[in-house]
Write an enzyme that holds these catalytic residues in place. Structure first.
Site, PDB file in Angstrom:
ATOM      1  N   GLY A 131      50.465 -21.299 -30.975  1.00  0.00           N
ATOM      2  CA  GLY A 131      49.304 -21.761 -31.721  1.00  0.00           C
ATOM      3  C   GLY A 131      47.981 -21.638 -31.002  1.00  0.00           C
ATOM      4  CB  ALA A 132      46.821 -22.866 -27.698  1.00  0.00           C
ATOM      5  NE  ARG A 191      39.968 -17.714 -19.152  1.00  0.00           N
ATOM      6  CZ  ARG A 191      39.304 -16.562 -19.296  1.00  0.00           C
ATOM      7  NH1 ARG A 191      39.195 -16.001 -20.486  1.00  0.00           N
ATOM      8  NH2 ARG A 191      38.787 -15.971 -18.234  1.00  0.00           N
ATOM      9  CB  ILE A 192      44.714 -23.788 -18.497  1.00  0.00           C
ATOM     10  CG1 ILE A 192      46.019 -23.361 -17.796  1.00  0.00           C
ATOM     11  CG2 ILE A 192      44.848 -25.169 -19.109  1.00  0.00           C
ATOM     12  CD1 ILE A 192      47.220 -23.217 -18.710  1.00  0.00           C
ATOM     13  CD  GLU A 225      57.734 -24.440 -28.374  1.00  0.00           C
ATOM     14  OE1 GLU A 225      58.208 -23.318 -28.088  1.00  0.00           O
ATOM     15  OE2 GLU A 225      57.722 -24.879 -29.531  1.00  0.00           O
TER      16      GLU A 225
END
Length: 734
Positions: free
Chosen positions: A513-514, A617-618, A694
Site C-alpha cells: 500500500g505505502a 526508503r522509509i 508485514e
C-alpha cells in the site's frame, strides 16, 4: 505514468517532508472519537434500521426448514432476509464461501438469515426466535487427518511446487542433515473494529459505508454478488479500525446490509458480533511443515526442502508457507511443495504476511537447529548462506539485499556476543534466560495505483484516491508525498481516502500500500506541476516548487495565485514495466528476542525485542516504527498464545471471542527497538520505497522459539509455545 526505468533524482529526494518522523494527521480524529467508522455514520444516514445476523448452528449439511413466524411477529421487526427471498447471489471473485447460506451449509456460523428491526436490541431479540431444523452431514475438520489426501495447490504469487537441481540426491549425500516437522495453528485477525457496514439504496443504486481494505476489489464483488452494474455501487471506507487482511474482501455484513436495506426499504446497518468474526469471516489457516536441510560440515547448504500442508473450503487456496524458502538462502539442490486439503472449517485466507509469517515460524527454527548440528553460531550460519541472486533463477539479482547487514547490526545492538551458546545454562534468579534470532523476509509487490490532485486559490492541495488507512498511516504519508512534490508544508494538504468515486489505488494489503499509493500520488503531482508551469509559461525543467511558490529564472509566483479562481486539477496512475521481473524485489530484516523462562513453573516472559529492517526508503519513520512494533507484538502472540482451537467433532472454533482467544496485552510486551537501515531502491518506484508493515511479523515467532530453546534447552516445534509443552522437560532445579 509508466515506471519502467530505474528512478533517478526527483523531487522526493529533497527529503524536506518525506522521511521525516511525522505525527499522523488522522490522530486527533481518532483520539477524540470523531473519526467516523462504518457503523457510526449517523450523519450520513440518521434513521438507519439495524440488522442482526443469524449464523448456522452446524458446520456441514443443509437446512431442512426455517420457521420465521415468531421472529416476524416480534416487536420492531421490519424484514427478514434468507436465501429463499434474497434472490440470486453470486460468490464474487474473492470469496471462497457463500456469504448467505441455505439450503446447503458450508461452514459453522455461515450466515443464514438477517433480521432487520428498528433497534439493535429488537433485531437481536427477534433473531433468537428464528427456528431452524438442520440435516447434519459429516465433515472434514482435522488437517492431520486430511493431510494424506491433500493435493498440489498454487497460491498467490507462485506455483505449487518448485524443483532445482537434485534435492533427493543432494540431501542423501549431505554430511550433515536435518529433517523435522513443525506445526502452526489456525489464528484469528481479532482486529478492534468489527466487520461492519451501513447500506442505503437510492433507486437501483447502492451506497455502502463499510470497513474494507480494498475498495475497487470490493465494489466489483458487491456488484457481482448482487447482480447489478459496478457503476451502481459506491463503497465508502475512510477509517478502518484494523484489518490485517481480514477486510480485504466483502464479507457477510456488507452483503446482508445491502439485502436488508432493499428488503426493509430503508438504510440498514450490520455489525458482526465477535463470535461471527471468528467463524463467519476469514482466518489464518493452520499448517504442517516438513523441512529438510543438508549441508557441508563447514555450514554450506547443499540441499533445502520445504513442504507445507494447509486446509480450506472447496475452491479455497493454500497458506503459501514455502514461498520465502525459494528466495531466502543459497543452495544448489532445492525443492518446495504446497499441498491443500479440503476442510469444512470457516474460510482460510490472507492474514498479515500470509505465507511468510507461518513459513518463517518453521524455517527459522530449522535454521537454528541446523546451526546447532554444525556447531555454528546461528547468525554465522545464515550469513554463510546469504545470496545476492534468486536461488531458483540465478540470472535475476536482488534489487537490494541487506540481510547480512541486518544480522550484523542487530547482533551488535543486542549484545549477541553475551549469549551463552549452550542452552539452559544462563540464570537470572529464578529465570532461565536466553536469546534468539531469526531472519525476516517479505516480497515487495508492485501494483498500479491512481490519484487525483487539486490546487485551489488558497494554495491548498487536495488529494483524492480510493486508498484506505487501516491504522497504518496512509493519510500521513500521502500528505507528505503531495507536500514534498508541491513544495508545501503538510498542513496545506488535504487527503481524502476510501471512496470508490475516487481514482483506483493499490488499496491496503500485501505490504504494497505505502509504496504504490504514494507513487500514484507522485505521478498525479508530476502532472499537476506540469499544468502549473504550463499555465505560468515556465519551463517545467527549470521550475522549483518550494515554500508555497513556484520559481523559474527571476520569476516567482505563489501556488495560490497560479491556481487562479478555478484551481488546477490533475490525475494519473503509476503503472510498472518489467523491472520487477528483471530484479527480485524483496524486503529483509532480522529479529532478536530475549526471554526468561521460570525454572519451576515454565512461565515465559519476553524481556526485550529488536527488529532491524531493510525495506527501501522509509517514508515516515514514526508511523513505520509503529507498524513494526505492532507486527512484532503480533508475532509474539503467534509464538506464545494465539490459537483457534478446533472442535474436530462439530467443526468450529471453540474460543471464538476475546475471552478465549488470547492476544498480547501491554504487560506481555517489554521494550521494543526498531532500526531502519539506510536504503533506497530505485528499481521499486519513483519513491524508492518498499513495504514494511508485514516484514515486522516475519520471523518473530521463530526468534521467540529460538530464545526459549536457548533459555531452557527445550525445543518446541508446535506453536503456540505454552508452558505445558515445557514443564516436564525443564532442567532439574539445582
Amino acid at each position: 505514468m509508466r515506471f519502467d526505468t530505474p528512478a533517478t533524482t526527483n523531487p522526493i529526494d529533497q527529503l524536506k517532508v518525506i522521511g521525516i518522523p511525522t505525527d499522523r494527521i488522522d490522530g486527533p480524529l481518532k483520539t477524540t472519537g470523531t473519526a467516523p467508522y462504518a457503523y457510526e455514520r449517523h450523519d450520513a444516514v440518521p434513521k438507519a434500521a439495524y440488522g442482526y445476523v443469524v449464523g448456522s448452528a452446524i458446520a456441514k449439511g443443509r437446512i431442512a426448514s426455517i420457521d420465521l413466524a415468531d421472529a416476524k411477529a416480534a416487536p420492531g421487526v421490519l424484514a427478514i432476509v434468507t436465501a429463499d427471498n434474497a434472490g440470486k447471489l453470486d460468490k464474487g471473485n474473492f470469496n471462497t464461501a457463500k456469504l448467505l447460506g441455505g439450503p446447503e451449509i458450508e461452514h459453522y456460523h455461515q450466515a443464514i438469515a438477517l433480521v432487520v428491526a428498528e433497534t439493535f436490541e429488537e433485531a437481536r431479540a427477534a433473531a433468537q426466535l428464528v427456528r431452524v431444523d438442520y440435516v447434519k452431514a459429516s465433515g472434514a475438520f482435522d488437517l492431520e487427518t486430511g493431510k494424506d489426501s491433500a493435493t498440489p495447490a498454487p497460491g498467490f504469487g507462485g506455483p505449487a511446487d518448485t524443483a532445482i537441481g537434485n534435492f533427493d540426491g543432494g540431501f542423501a549425500t549431505a554430511p550433515v542433515k536435518l529433517d523435522e516437522t513443525y506445526t502452526t495453528p489456525d489464528q484469528a485477525h481479532a482486529m478492534m473494529e468489527p466487520h461492519a457496514s451501513l447500506a442505503a439504496w437510492e433507486g437501483n443504486k447502492l451506497t455502502l459505508w463499510t470497513s474494507n481494505q480494498m475498495i475497487d476489489w470490493s465494489t466489483g464483488d458487491m456488484a457481482k454478488t448482487l447482480g447489478i452494474p459496478k457503476e451502481n455501487v459506491r463503497l465508502i471506507s475512510p477509517f478502518i479500525g484494523g484489518g490485517f487482511g481480514g477486510k480485504l474482501f466483502v464479507r457477510a455484513d456488507a452483503v446482508l446490509a445491502a439485502l436488508g436495506a432493499r428488503a426493509a426499504r430503508r438504510p440498514v446497518k450490520v455489525a458482526l458480533p465477535r463470535p461471527l468474526m471468528f467463524n463467519n469471516t476469514t482466518h489464518r489457516p493452520a499448517t504442517i511443515q516438513r523441512i529438510r536441510i543438508g549441508a557441508t560440515s563447514d555450514g554450506r547448504i547443499t540441499a533445502l526442502g520445504h513442504e507445507s500442508w494447509s486446509g480450506d473450503l472447496p475452491d479455497g487456496g493454500p497458506e503459501a508457507a514455502v514461498y520465502q524458502t525459494r528466495l531466502l538462502y543459497a543452495g544448489a539442490n532445492r525443492m518446495t511443495a504446497t499441498r491443500l486439503a479440503v476442510l469444512d472449517l470457516p474460510e482460510g485466507n490472507a492474514m498479515r504476511a500470509p505465507g511468510e509469517a507461518p513459513g518463517l515460524m518453521a524455517l527459522e527454527i530449522a535454521m537454528d537447529e541446523m546451526a546447532e548440528k554444525l556447531r555454528l553460531d546461528p547468525i554465522e550460519f545464515r550469513i554463510r548462506n546469504d545470496t545476492k541472486v534468486d536461488p531458483e533463477n540465478p540470472d535475476r539479482p536482488f534489487s537490494q539485499r541487506q540481510l547480512t547487514e541486518c544480522l550484523r547490526i542487530g547482533s551488535d545492538r543486542f549484545d549477541w556476543s553475551k549469549r551463552n551458546p549452550l542452552p539452559g545454562r544462563s540464570r537470572d534468579g529464578r529465570w532461565l534466560t536466553g536469546m534468539g534470532v531469526a531472519a525476516a523476509f517479505r516480497n515487495n509487490l508492485l501494483t498500479k495505483s491512481g490519484a487525483r490532485v487539486r490546487l485551489d486559490n488558497r494554495g491548498i492541495v487536495t488529494v483524492e484516491t480510493d486508498m484506505t488507512d487501516i491504522g497504518t498511516g496512509s493519510y500521513t504519508i500521502i500528505a507528505q508525498t503531495a507536500a514534498e512534490m508541491m513544495g508545501l508544508p503538510i498542513d496545506k494538504v488535504i487527503v481524502r481516502l476510501g471512496d470508490s468515486t475516487f481514482p483506483v489505488s493499490s488499496g491496503s494489503g500485501g505490504q504494497w500500500g505505502a509504496n504504490n499509493s504514494t507513487s500514484g500520488v507522485y505521478a498525479a503531482c508530476i502532472k499537476l506541476r506540469e499544468a502549473v508551469t504550463q499555465k505560468l509559461g515556465f519551463n517545467s525543467a527549470d521550475a522549483v516548487f518550494a515554500d508555497g511558490q513556484v520559481r523559474a529564472g527571476n520569476r516567482s509566483v505563489s501556488l495560490a495565485e497560479a491556481a487562479g479562481e478555478d484551481g488546477i486539477a490533475a490525475e494519473d496512475i503509476i503503472e510498472y514495466g518489467d523491472l520487477g521481473k528483471k530484479y527480485q524485489q524483496s524486503t529483509f530484516g532480522a529479529h532478536f528476542v530475549e526471554v526468561g523462562v521460570d525454572a519451576a513453573t515454565a512461565e515465559i516472559r519476553i524481556r526485550r525485542m529488536l527488529a532491524v529492517c531493510a525495506a527501501g526508503r522509509i517514508l515516515n519513520p514514526k508511523t513505520a516504527r509503529s507498524q513494526v512494533i505492532g507486527a512484532m507484538t503480533m508475532g509474539a502472540g503467534a509464538a506464545l498464545m494465539e490459537e483457534l482451537v478446533v472442535d474436530k467433532r462439530l467443526g468450529f472454533f471453540v474460543n471464538h471471542d476475546l475471552a478465549g482467544y488470547e492476544v498480547p496485552v501491554h504487560a506481555d510486551i517489554p521494550h521494543q527497538e526498531v532500526i531502519f537501515l539506510h536504503e533506497t531502491d530505485p528499481m521499486s518506484s519513483p519513491m524508492k520505497a518498499k513495504g514494511v508493515g508485514e516484514l515486522g511479523i516475519c520471523g518473530v515467532g521463530a526468534a521467540v522459539a529460538n530464545a526459549i530453546y536457548n533459555a531452557s534447552g527445550v525445543r518446541v516445534r508446535d506453536y503456540p509455545i505454552t508452558l505445558d509443552k515445557l514443564l516436564d522437560r525443564l532442567p532439574t532445579i539445582g
